[in-house]
Design a protein around this motif. Structure first.
Motif, short mmCIF file in Angstrom:
data_model
loop_
_atom_site.label_atom_id
_atom_site.label_comp_id
_atom_site.label_asym_id
_atom_site.label_seq_id
_atom_site.Cartn_x
_atom_site.Cartn_y
_atom_site.Cartn_z
N ALA A 99 0.86 -1.18 0.00
CA ALA A 99 0.00 0.00 0.00
C ALA A 99 0.90 1.24 0.00
O ALA A 99 1.68 1.44 0.93
CB ALA A 99 -0.92 0.01 1.22
N VAL A 100 0.82 2.02 -1.06
CA VAL A 100 1.65 3.21 -1.21
C VAL A 100 0.85 4.45 -0.81
O VAL A 100 -0.29 4.63 -1.25
CB VAL A 100 2.16 3.34 -2.65
CG1 VAL A 100 3.02 4.60 -2.81
CG2 VAL A 100 2.96 2.10 -3.05
N TYR A 101 1.47 5.29 0.01
CA TYR A 101 0.80 6.50 0.50
C TYR A 101 1.60 7.74 0.09
O TYR A 101 2.82 7.68 -0.08
CB TYR A 101 0.68 6.47 2.02
CG TYR A 101 -0.26 5.42 2.54
CD1 TYR A 101 -1.59 5.74 2.84
CD2 TYR A 101 0.16 4.10 2.73
CE1 TYR A 101 -2.46 4.77 3.32
CE2 TYR A 101 -0.71 3.13 3.21
CZ TYR A 101 -2.01 3.47 3.49
OH TYR A 101 -2.88 2.51 3.96
N GLY A 102 0.87 8.85 -0.05
CA GLY A 102 1.50 10.12 -0.35
C GLY A 102 0.76 11.23 0.38
O GLY A 102 -0.01 10.98 1.32
N LYS A 103 0.98 12.46 -0.03
CA LYS A 103 0.34 13.63 0.57
C LYS A 103 -0.64 14.25 -0.42
O LYS A 103 -0.38 14.29 -1.62
CB LYS A 103 1.39 14.67 0.95
CG LYS A 103 2.44 14.19 1.93
CD LYS A 103 1.90 14.09 3.33
CE LYS A 103 3.02 13.75 4.31
NZ LYS A 103 2.51 13.61 5.71
N ASP A 104 -1.77 14.72 0.11
CA ASP A 104 -2.69 15.45 -0.76
C ASP A 104 -2.35 16.93 -0.72
O ASP A 104 -1.33 17.34 -0.14
CB ASP A 104 -4.15 15.18 -0.37
CG ASP A 104 -4.51 15.75 0.99
OD1 ASP A 104 -3.66 16.41 1.63
OD2 ASP A 104 -5.67 15.56 1.42
N TRP A 105 -3.19 17.75 -1.31
CA TRP A 105 -2.91 19.18 -1.43
C TRP A 105 -2.81 19.87 -0.07
O TRP A 105 -2.16 20.92 0.06
CB TRP A 105 -4.00 19.85 -2.27
CG TRP A 105 -5.38 19.75 -1.64
CD1 TRP A 105 -6.25 18.73 -1.76
CD2 TRP A 105 -6.00 20.71 -0.78
NE1 TRP A 105 -7.40 18.97 -1.03
CE2 TRP A 105 -7.26 20.19 -0.42
CE3 TRP A 105 -5.61 21.95 -0.28
CZ2 TRP A 105 -8.12 20.86 0.43
CZ3 TRP A 105 -6.48 22.63 0.55
CH2 TRP A 105 -7.73 22.09 0.90
N ALA A 106 -3.43 19.27 0.97
CA ALA A 106 -3.40 19.87 2.31
C ALA A 106 -2.35 19.21 3.21
O ALA A 106 -2.32 19.48 4.42
CB ALA A 106 -4.77 19.75 2.96
N GLY A 107 -1.51 18.36 2.65
CA GLY A 107 -0.47 17.73 3.44
C GLY A 107 -0.93 16.52 4.24
O GLY A 107 -0.20 16.06 5.14
N ARG A 108 -2.10 15.97 3.93
CA ARG A 108 -2.63 14.81 4.64
C ARG A 108 -2.18 13.52 3.96
O ARG A 108 -2.10 13.46 2.73
CB ARG A 108 -4.16 14.87 4.68
CG ARG A 108 -4.69 16.06 5.48
CD ARG A 108 -6.18 16.25 5.26
NE ARG A 108 -6.50 16.61 3.87
CZ ARG A 108 -7.55 17.34 3.52
NH1 ARG A 108 -8.39 17.78 4.43
NH2 ARG A 108 -7.79 17.60 2.24
#
Length: 207
Positions: A99-108
């Protein structure tokens, strides 16, 4: 040192079970439209007759920033993966859930891709490219709202993707691929009536 050395020393005895040893790394990933900083969580799932002798059945990589590697935009982790398992039954052969995770536009932190593959069944060196995907919302409106609220569509348990139940009713979108580099050893399979295949090709494989 490590599980491969233990196999050679005979510590992973095949008198009552056979052994599977994996040594390699979670190399890198390419995400379609993904953010700049990415990390990967992994889980190893297996049948009731299997058990882990050494190594971690779950873990998380460091955070890596996307850059240009080999002519393509990718996040490179080179995260070590060492695992030894034993069993008396090939049913429930271990799978690696990613499961790969990143950040959205708000840093979440948000999910940007799931993937799964069975660990190789034959000794050898492997390069695998695991296809990544994300589940789609039941409606375009909920998908749009999730982009702003940070509540992206995701599975409550990532290990769900390695199970057959319920997968056929899940809509997904392709999100790229994740590269694995694996060295595999087996011991004792013939004692349980299984044929040990010869060394596998190093040709990249897509999953």
């Amino acid at each position: 040192q490590g599980p491969a050395a233990a196999l050679q020393r005979g510590e992973l005895r095949a008198t009552s079970s056979f052994a599977l040893v994996v040594h390699g790394q979670i190399d890198s990933c390419q995400i379609v439209g993904g953010g700049g900083e990415l990390y990967c969580k992994y889980d190893v799932i297996y049948g009731d007759d299997w058990s882990i002798i050494s190594g971690d059945g779950a873990g998380i990589t460091q955070v890596a920033s996307k850059g240009v590697h080999g002519g393509a935009a990718a996040a490179v982790w080179n995260f070590p993966l060492e695992l030894s398992l034993r069993s008396t039954n090939a049913f429930g052969w271990p799978q690696l859930v990613l499961a790969v995770y990143g950040k959205d536009w708000a840093g979440r932190d948000v999910i940007v891709g799931y993937g799964t593959t069975h660990l190789p069944i034959a000794p050898g060196r492997y390069e695998r490219h695991v296809k990544l995907f994300t589940p789609l919302s039941i409606s375009a409106v909920k998908e749009f709202i999730g982009l702003f609220s940070g509540e992206r569509t995701e599975y409550l348990d990532p290990k769900f993707i390695a199970k057959p139940d319920g997968r056929k009713v899940t809509r997904v979108a392709s999100k790229g691929s994740l590269k694995l580099a694996l060295n595999v050893l087996t011991k004792g399979l013939t004692a349980f009536g299984y044929t040990e295949a010869g060394n596998a090709s190093t040709k990249p494989q897509d999953y």
